[in-house]
Design an enzyme around this catalytic site. Structure first.
Site, PDB file in Angstrom:
ATOM      1  CG  HIS A  15      -0.154  -0.199   2.512  1.00  0.00           C
ATOM      2  ND1 HIS A  15       0.058   0.796   3.211  1.00  0.00           N
ATOM      3  CD2 HIS A  15       0.061  -1.351   3.071  1.00  0.00           C
ATOM      4  CE1 HIS A  15       0.823   0.442   4.378  1.00  0.00           C
ATOM      5  NE2 HIS A  15       0.591  -0.877   4.357  1.00  0.00           N
ATOM      6  CB  ALA A  16       0.208   4.808   0.799  1.00  0.00           C
TER       7      ALA A  16
END
Length: 93
Positions: A15-16
């Site tokens: 994810h980010a």
């Protein structure tokens, strides 16, 4: 060209935050680097490893098989460092 495969082990995938770590590591190398989500059956499953937006579009979830490829003067070092980072779970596992 040098390339290696591995599997994403993070429960929440890339994810980010881990994508940001991955991209920042990729930017340390001169070689052109790509990451491919081999688990996607789409044509658009490869991205520039130095672009966070492109990496995030690959939807790399836990269990996704990925291939990191590089071409350039430091290709082996780049691929090995990025594979090691993925295999480490980005400190999240």
């Amino acid at each position: 060209m040098y390339q290696r495969k591995t599997t994403v082990i993070n429960r929440t995938g890339i994810h980010a935050r881990p994508a940001s770590v991955f991209v920042n590591e990729a930017k340390k190398f001169q070689s052109n680097i790509t990451i491919c989500n081999l688990s996607l059956n789409e044509q658009n499953n490869t991205a520039n490893a130095k672009s966070i937006i492109k990496v995030l579009t690959l939807a790399l979830s836990q269990g996704s098989e990925v291939e990191v490829s590089a071409e350039g003067v430091d290709e082996k070092e780049a691929v090995d460092a990025l594979i090691e980072l993925i295999d480490s779970g980005f400190g999240e596992t």
